[in-house]
Write a protein that holds these residues in place. Structure first.
Motif, PDB file in Angstrom:
ATOM      1  N   CYS A  88      -6.959   1.418  -2.313  1.00  0.00           N
ATOM      2  CA  CYS A  88      -6.009   2.422  -2.018  1.00  0.00           C
ATOM      3  C   CYS A  88      -6.222   3.613  -3.075  1.00  0.00           C
ATOM      4  CB  CYS A  88      -4.797   1.930  -2.245  1.00  0.00           C
ATOM      5  SG  CYS A  88      -4.029   0.773  -1.153  1.00  0.00           S
ATOM      6  N   VAL A 134      -5.271   0.001  -9.523  1.00  0.00           N
ATOM      7  CA  VAL A 134      -5.906  -0.264  -8.202  1.00  0.00           C
ATOM      8  C   VAL A 134      -6.846  -1.232  -8.600  1.00  0.00           C
ATOM      9  CG1 VAL A 134      -7.235   0.609  -6.468  1.00  0.00           C
ATOM     10  CG2 VAL A 134      -5.385   1.862  -7.231  1.00  0.00           C
ATOM     11  N   ASN A 158       0.986  -1.230  -0.027  1.00  0.00           N
ATOM     12  CA  ASN A 158       0.063   0.082  -0.084  1.00  0.00           C
ATOM     13  C   ASN A 158       0.836   1.207   0.019  1.00  0.00           C
ATOM     14  OD1 ASN A 158       0.605   0.853   2.612  1.00  0.00           O
ATOM     15  ND2 ASN A 158      -0.733  -0.525   3.435  1.00  0.00           N
TER      16      ASN A 158
END
Length: 736
Positions: A253, A278, A220
């Motif tokens: 994210c 993502v 992340n």
């Protein structure tokens, strides 16, 4: 020295060479387990073997070593130097020259490592064979979230990372995908992958779509930190979207959070070096990253190497054309790449331009030499000129700031070019519905520049025009300030424009300092009012417009006493003109030097010829006044201006006017006494000068004795010529 295999030894072992020692790795490949081993200051020939670390508590370290294979005759990456499974690898103070021998494997291969640490590591001329689908330096798979990848002061240069999309320099993939949550935004989170103070530059990468030098998959945003590093391997135009850095983030994210994790990095001039993906999307999308401050300062050279007709790169040095620089700045601004950072363009050479409009940008244009043709911009407006003035200007400003320093700008003398200003500042300042001001005033600063127009003694712009057209005082201007804007001019020269140096209206504020030369602007060449000029024009308008001009270097003022600064009479202009700090008249009042009055009783016409100067009626109403000497209460006044038709007003030139009107206008005056005559500006009678003159009368006298010998009577014209000597009566004029 020969070194075979090391296995299952528990204590740490440091092996340090005291001289020029060589280790040849021979024997069968054996795992390193439950041991911490360090080699320092050795030349190590790996032959055809490699080290393998296969235990979580094990560690292998090379420090200040020279690593190669088969005396340098074989590619150092024909096999990986080390395969790290669950253990740690530390490489520090190493230099590897691959000599462009092509190998088959990443230099370091790892799966589920505890620690990979590279420090002060220099790699050059490393190469992978064609068709290889692994990275050049480091390939990490199944990275646990409790692991660390630390890369500091590492320099990878001039190497070849294959020609496949799956090939690059550093690839890191996590063991399992995680999701993002607010707790991941904790700034105290220690990154799992850190790259700092490093370079990955001048390497040959695949130009295949979506290839990259670095790939990070599964971490992340807070687990990634790349700072103070240069990753620059692509050359524009990057039409295949080959990236420097690709990051596949976990679900939920926010890609923009990565911007704070890429600190003070340099990715070169190629567009969109970083891409992010993502889930559930399967596509990488370019991440818009702010550029460093150096990209805000663009250098243009007429002999430069870089040029463009569209935005395909972030050039900032050695650009050949201004147009390319403007294209780049506008595109960068629209993408927010240099938010709130003032821009500058410095240049050397001669350029022909018609559009340097930087709407919305704060930019400084600066010549490298002071006021010379070495920094000349030849302004060649597109003809025919648009009816919208702001579309013709070379520079256009709204609510931003433009600064011009050390420039020489020459406007074309081709007919029609005078309609295009050098700069126009049109402020969009106003109020929002809540009454708050929504924009700041636009600003134009001109310092140590030369602005030159195309007016000359043979120009046709004002040729043979009527009085109304001649009095279009804002026509042909160099600079237009419209709306609540600010214009500041210092240490500059503005000369030979067809119109004024500055035209101000609708709330603009203009300041021209004492070191600025205003020379021969708005000269009405080949026109009846040939001596008229227009240095500055204030037209008032919606808001109070202010003009503050120092006359110290205004050539018309030093030669004739007239600053030729025009202002509207609608009380919306505040004009201040000074000489050595003392306030002076911005525009001279009319002055009479001589006058001739002829009263023609025969044809019932009066004719008054006035000689003097500054009789131009533009932007004001003039008054002709006649009264008998010492009888001011009995006077005749005639207002005249550009629309006067009665009585007939004929301008012979700027200094001679003829008035003709019916005899009845002056029939009640006594022709035998002196008259006083003047021309003054309406509302300023007390400032004028007066001339005394006795009129010339032409009349018909009937039934007079004849002058022949017959003794009869006859009619004749009695012409009485009176030599009139003008006696000026000058009232004291106060300085305004």
């Amino acid at each position: 020295m020969k070194f075979g295999s090391i296995c299952h030894v528990y204590p740490p072992i440091d092996i340090v060479a005291e001289g020029d020692a060589l280790i040849n790795i021979t024997g069968q490949q054996t795992l390193i387990g439950k041991i911490i081993i360090s080699f320092s200051k050795f030349n190590i020939d790996f032959g055809n073997l490699y080290f393998q670390v296969d235990d979580y508590k094990s560690s292998l370290k090379f420090s200040s070593c020279n690593l190669f294979r088969n005396a340098g005759r074989q590619a150092v990456n024909s096999h990986s130097l080390a395969v790290v499974n669950r253990g740690s690898l530390i490489l520090e103070k190493l230099n590897i020259d691959g000599n462009n021998h092509k190998g088959n494997e990443p230099l370091i291969q790892s799966s589920q490592p505890k620690l990979i640490q590279f420090t002060s590591f220099n790699i050059i001329n490393l190469a992978l064979v064609s068709g290889h689908t692994a990275p050049l330096l480091l390939n990490v798979t199944e990275l646990p979230l409790e692991s660390n990848i630390l890369i500091s002061d590492v320099h990878v240069k001039q190497s070849t990372a294959g020609d496949e999309a799956q090939a690059g320099v550093i690839f890191v993939r996590t063991k399992e995908q995680v999701t993002c949550s607010k707790k991941d935004d904790d700034p105290s989170t220690v990154p799992i992958m850190l790259i700092e103070n490093s370079e990955i530059i001048q390497n040959t990468l695949a130009s295949i779509s979506e290839s990259s030098a670095i790939l990070i998959d599964g971490l992340n945003t807070q687990q990634i930190l790349i700072r103070s590093s240069t990753i620059n391997n692509r050359s524009p135009p990057n039409n295949n979207k080959a990236y420097e850095l690709k990051i596949a983030l976990p679900k939920d994210c926010e890609p923009k959070d990565l911007i704070n994790q890429l600190k003070d990095d340099e990715f070169g001039i190629t567009l969109f070096p970083v891409a992010v993906k993502v889930p559930p999307s399967e596509q990488f999308v370019a991440l818009i990253l702010p550029l460093s401050d150096k990209y805000a300062n663009i250098r243009v050279n007429s002999n430069g190497q870089e040029q463009c007709t569209s935005y395909v790169q972030n050039y900032y040095n050695d650009i050949r054309t201004f147009s390319c620089a403007i294209i780049i700045m506008k595109a960068q601004d629209s993408l927010g790449l240099l938010k709130e950072i003032p821009r500058s363009v410095s240049f050397t050479g001669q350029f022909a331009e018609n559009d340097l409009r930087t709407d919305g940008l704060t930019v400084t244009f600066k010549g490298t030499n002071f006021q010379t043709q070495a920094n000349m911009i030849s302004f060649q407006p597109n003809l025919p000129i648009s009816t919208n003035l702001k579309d013709n200007a070379l520079f256009r400003i709204h609510d931003e700031s433009i600064t011009l320093i050390n420039l020489f700008i020459l406007r074309s003398n081709q007919i029609g070019s005078e309609k295009a200003p050098i700069a126009i500042i049109i402020s969009d300042i106003g109020q929002q519905s809540n009454g708050l001001q929504k924009n700041a005033a636009g600003q134009l600063v001109i310092d140590k520049c030369i602005l030159e127009g195309g007016n000359s003694a043979i120009s046709n712009v004002w040729y043979n025009l009527g009085l109304a057209e001649t009095c279009n005082i804002g026509y042909g201007t160099a600079i237009v300030a419209d709306g609540q804007s600010v214009v500041q001019i210092s240490g500059s020269t503005i000369r030979t424009f067809e119109g004024p140096a500055v035209r101000a209206l609708n709330g603009a504020s203009v300041t021209i300092d004492k070191n600025t030369i205003l020379d021969n602007n708005g000269q009405r060449n080949r026109n009846t009012l040939s001596s008229m000029q227009t240095n500055v024009v204030c037209e008032g308008g919606r808001e109070i417009t202010t003009v503050d001009v120092a006359l110290d270097n205004v050539t018309s003022f030093t030669s004739t006493g007239n600053g030729w600064i025009f202002s509207s009479q609608n009380n919306q202009c505040v004009v201040k003109a000074t000489l050595n700090g003392t306030q002076r008249l911005p525009r001279s009042i009319p002055q009479i030097n001589s006058v001739n009055v002829v009263v023609n009783i025969t044809n019932q016409q009066d004719k008054i010829t006035v000689n003097g100067k500054f009789f131009e009626p533009c932007l004001r109403t003039l008054v002709l006044e006649i009264h008998e000497k010492n009888k001011v209460d009995k006077r005749m006044t005639l207002d005249f201006g550009i629309d006067s038709s009665y009585p007939t007003v004929e301008y012979l030139d700027s200094e001679h006017i003829i008035f003709q009107f019916p005899y009845t206008q002056l029939k009640d005056f006594d022709y035998s006494v002196e008259w006083e005559i003047s021309i003054y500006e309406s509302g300023k009678r007390e400032q004028t000068n007066w001339l005394s003159i006795q009129p010339t009368v032409i009349g018909i006298i009937t039934d007079q004795p004849g002058d022949d010998q017959s003794g009869g009577t006859s009619k004749k014209v009695d012409i009485q010529l009176i030599l009139s000597i003008a006696l000026p009566i000058v009232q004291k004029q106060e300085t305004v």
